[in-house]
Design a protein around this motif. Structure first.
Motif, short mmCIF file in Angstrom:
data_model
loop_
_atom_site.label_atom_id
_atom_site.label_comp_id
_atom_site.label_asym_id
_atom_site.label_seq_id
_atom_site.Cartn_x
_atom_site.Cartn_y
_atom_site.Cartn_z
N PRO A 2 51.94 -45.13 31.02
CA PRO A 2 50.53 -45.05 30.63
C PRO A 2 49.96 -46.37 30.13
N TYR A 3 50.81 -47.18 29.48
CA TYR A 3 50.36 -48.49 29.00
C TYR A 3 49.96 -49.37 30.18
N LEU A 4 50.77 -49.35 31.25
CA LEU A 4 50.47 -50.20 32.41
C LEU A 4 49.34 -49.64 33.27
N PHE A 42 58.59 -56.72 28.38
CA PHE A 42 58.65 -55.27 28.43
C PHE A 42 60.06 -54.74 28.15
N ASP A 46 62.11 -51.44 29.59
CA ASP A 46 61.16 -50.51 30.20
C ASP A 46 60.80 -50.91 31.63
N ASP A 69 57.83 -43.40 30.19
CA ASP A 69 57.27 -43.43 28.84
C ASP A 69 56.34 -44.62 28.65
N ARG A 70 56.58 -45.69 29.39
CA ARG A 70 55.78 -46.91 29.26
C ARG A 70 54.65 -46.97 30.29
N THR A 97 46.67 -48.13 31.98
CA THR A 97 45.43 -48.45 31.27
C THR A 97 45.21 -49.95 31.11
N LYS A 98 46.30 -50.72 31.18
CA LYS A 98 46.20 -52.17 31.13
C LYS A 98 47.15 -52.75 32.17
#
Length: 340
Positions: free
Chosen positions: A264-266, A304, A307, A261-262, A268-269
């Motif tokens: 995509p955040y990592l 984090f 996650d 779930d987390r 893209t960044k």
């Protein structure tokens, strides 16, 4: 003006060809020359097409801001400048160029006290007759800066000392002791991290590398003494998050499980440019990082929450467990106090 790196390089090669008084360049010659230069400087083996060179010539001929208004003529199949003194790099800055510089200066002004900041503003004003326009330009980008941060006024002195290879004498007040120290620093660089600026170098009050927060400096001056000839052994800052430099630091591979779930955040960044996806599972994905382990990295991983789980190395796993246990004990004590 175009910003593409390869295109800009082609224009520079073509500019030299058109200005050459002693050699004629046909379209075939131009294609061959540009292709050879691209291979020599960038390793490009595909060369350049006839259509690309014709497009480059058309763009260079066009008026600013798209092109350079280059007086390129073709006679008997040879291309050259009708004005032998012309060069696209002798052209004066146009309105679009000055506007771009103004927008850059607005970004710079958000970091108050940066070296050369005022010089950039003054340079733009000298190039532009509408001197007040820079102050009236609408701010389109807002950076995360701290206007209350102290010590930024020391940046010009530090910057000049670095440029002139001079030592720095300063009065420093550490957070822990609150006792002023008069020290001499052999500076290496200035680094910004998390809205705080640091001077990194070698000081006479401790062995190894010193990391000095600018907001803990009460006074500073450039020394008349030159920097030492010995080279300070520093880690590769590309493999470092933050500014804390542990003794005998080395870059190691770190493996982390990230909740999907987390993820995509990592993606893209990324945590760091070395981040790689190793394997995807049903509930989590394993990634790797090549970094020096320090306090800032540990704090970032803790941010984090659940996650992220550190898998390797074991030393970092144990350190994370220590932090989590301390937090758990702290909140347990807080809960106990409320219930009693």
């Amino acid at each position: 003006m175009p910003y593409n790196k390869l295109a800009s390089f082609r224009y520079r090669v073509l500019d030299r060809c058109f200005a050459n008084k002693y050699k004629s360049y046909t379209l075939t010659n131009l294609i061959e020359t540009v292709s050879n230069q691209l291979y020599e400087h960038f390793g490009t083996i595909s060369g350049v097409s006839k259509r690309t060179i014709q497009s480059d010539i058309s763009l260079m001929r066009s008026d600013p801001p798209r092109g350079y208004a280059a007086p390129i003529v073709c006679k008997d199949g040879a291309y050259f400048y009708s004005d032998a003194q012309f060069s696209i790099y002798k052209s004066a800055l146009n309105y679009s160029d000055i506007q771009t510089l103004k927008e850059i200066s607005i970004l710079l002004m958000q970091f108050k006290g940066l070296p050369l900041q005022q010089e950039v503003v003054q340079l733009i004003e000298r190039m532009d007759t509408q001197k007040n326009e820079i102050n009236n330009t609408k701010e389109l980008v807002s950076l995360d800066t701290n206007d209350l941060l102290t010590g930024l006024d020391f940046l010009p002195i530090i910057y000049n000392s670095l440029r002139e290879n001079k030592l720095i004498e300063l009065c420093y007040i550490p957070f822990k002791s609150n006792q002023a120290l008069n020290i001499t620093v052999d500076p290496y660089l200035v680094k910004e991290f998390n809205n705080r600026w640091y001077l990194i170098g070698e000081s006479d009050h401790r062995k190894g590398i010193s990391t000095i927060a600018l907001d803990r400096i009460s006074s500073i001056r450039k020394s008349s003494k030159n920097k030492s000839d010995k080279k300070l052994k520093l880690p590769d800052f590309d493999n470092l998050i933050g500014v804390t430099i542990p003794e005998d630091s080395s870059c190691i591979k770190i493996k982390i499980n990230v909740a999907n779930d987390r993820l995509p955040y990592l993606l893209t960044k990324p945590i760091h440019k070395s981040q790689k996806v190793l394997k995807k599972y049903k509930l989590y994905t394993q990634i790797s990082l090549d970094l020096i382990i320090n306090q800032e990295l540990e704090s970032l991983l803790l941010s984090f929450g659940s996650d992220i789980i550190v898998i390797e190395p074991e030393s970092l796993v144990l350190q994370m467990k220590t932090h989590i246990k301390a937090l758990s004990n702290h909140y347990k004590l807080k809960t106990d106090r409320k219930t009693t």
